[in-house]
Design an enzyme around this catalytic site. Structure first.
Site, PDB file in Angstrom:
ATOM      1  N   SER B  52      12.515 -67.417  -0.559  1.00 29.01           N
ATOM      2  CA  SER B  52      12.349 -65.906  -0.229  1.00 29.01           C
ATOM      3  C   SER B  52      11.109 -65.651   0.213  1.00 29.01           C
ATOM      4  CB  SER B  52      12.725 -65.031  -1.683  1.00 29.01           C
ATOM      5  OG  SER B  52      11.220 -65.027  -2.404  1.00 29.01           O
ATOM      6  N   LYS B  94       5.753 -62.111  -4.206  1.00 28.67           N
ATOM      7  CA  LYS B  94       6.287 -61.416  -3.248  1.00 28.67           C
ATOM      8  C   LYS B  94       5.129 -60.488  -2.622  1.00 28.67           C
ATOM      9  CE  LYS B  94      10.512 -61.609  -4.640  1.00 28.67           C
ATOM     10  NZ  LYS B  94      11.547 -62.275  -3.711  1.00 28.67           N
TER      11      LYS B  94
END
Lengths: 169, 173
Positions: B52, B94
């Site tokens: 991701s 993230k």
């Protein structure tokens, strides 16, 4: 006079010991929060499976799971095919069937945050990390849950599980 | 010269094969405590899993999570953060795209923060077709997204998360 003095001394000691014991019992007794945390630990132990689990051990675990669940459990979990009101029997049979697919199952429950609504109702937010393994399959996942509990016969039982989003899109 | 070499050899032997005396045990104990505190509370060793954060961070990359970075301040937009997901071991990696009070939206694959595309390299690192209505980041929260937005919106874990979940940031890359 002497005899009386001798009678009072052990009585005072006894009272002192009883007072200390009562104090210790009061301060060290498990709080409702601790009892609820313990139920989560029992839940993970009941679901977990080691490679060499026999039928008797599996039956004991399912019996333990039955003691942790209320008669009716409300479930709302993403991708779970049995969402809605389910009986404890249904969930135990589903757990038995689900456990048979895997050789090992490990369940770790973290970050338990207990919210006591009153003396007999509570919600608890937690994070569950489940890892499963069979001969040719291995997977793991992390989900955040909000569990509802009710105190029945002096024991906390799970009455519902709903998914609690950690990341809100 | 020979004497100096012998002294050096003895010093090396004393360092590598120390006498298990009281001083040695105290030093060993202190070293264990310092290492435990440093690698447990200050600089955690970690490995990435998943794609991701591509192209910035790939799968199975070694990272050091530097925790003091956010001891005295909150994360800022553009910074890569490590978030506590499950217990002390499982974390999410993230990028912060918005902070409390900002509005976030994805329109036709473009990220819009407060109605405009951020003027930064991380705003569009991959092709993206996401559409997400505008939402306001609540106080005490940040909005995090992975850099790899070429994957489906449902497959990608992103969104608003409490600042209290921020553990630290990667020390180097």
């Amino acid at each position: 006079m002497r005899r009386k003095k001798h009678l009072w001394r052990p009585l005072l000691k006894l009272l002192l010991v009883a007072g200390v014991a009562a104090g210790l019992f009061y301060w060290l007794r498990p709080s409702e929060e601790k009892r609820i945390r313990k139920q989560f630990q029992r839940l993970s132990e009941a679901i977990e499976k080691s490679g060499d689990e026999g039928n008797a051990s599996a039956a004991v675990k399912m019996f333990a799971l039955g003691n942790l669940l209320h008669e009716q459990i409300d479930i709302s979990i993403r991708d779970f095919p049995y969402n809605g009101e389910q009986s404890a029997e249904t969930l135990i049979s589903l757990a038995t069937r689900g456990r048979s697919f895997f050789r090992t199952i490990s369940v770790d429950i973290y970050d338990i945050e207990v919210i006591l609504i009153d003396h007999e109702l509570a919600d608890a937010r937690c994070v569950a990390r489940v890892a499963v393994e069979s001969d040719n399959y291995r997977d793991h996942g992390v989900r955040h849950f909000m569990a509802s509990l009710a105190k029945i016969d002096k024991s906390w039982q799970f009455t519902g599980f709903r998914e609690d989003e950690l990341l809100r899109k | 010269m020979a004497l100096r070499m012998r002294q050096l050899g003895e010093a090396l032997r004393a360092f590598l094969l120390p006498q298990p005396n009281r001083r040695f045990w105290i030093r060993l104990g202190l070293e264990i405590v310092v290492a435990w505190v440093f690698f447990g509370k200050v600089c955690t060793l970690s490995w990435t899993q998943g794609e991701s954060m591509l192209p910035t961070y790939g799968d199975r990359e070694f990272l050091l999570c530097w925790q003091p970075r956010y001891w005295f301040r909150d994360p800022r937009p553009g910074e890569v953060v490590m978030l506590r997901l499950a217990g002390p071991r499982v974390m999410l990696l993230k990028r912060v795209v918005a902070v409390a009070g900002d509005s976030v939206e994805f329109r036709g694959g473009g990220l819009l923060v407060n109605g405009k595309e951020p003027d930064a390299f991380w705003a569009s690192l991959t092709l993206c077709d996401w559409d997400l209505p505008e939402r306001l980041v609540r106080p005490g929260h940040i909005y995090v997204v992975g850099d790899n937005r070429s994957m489906g919106i449902d497959e990608h874990e992103f969104g608003e998360i409490a600042v209290s979940r921020v553990v630290g940031g990667p020390l180097f890359h």
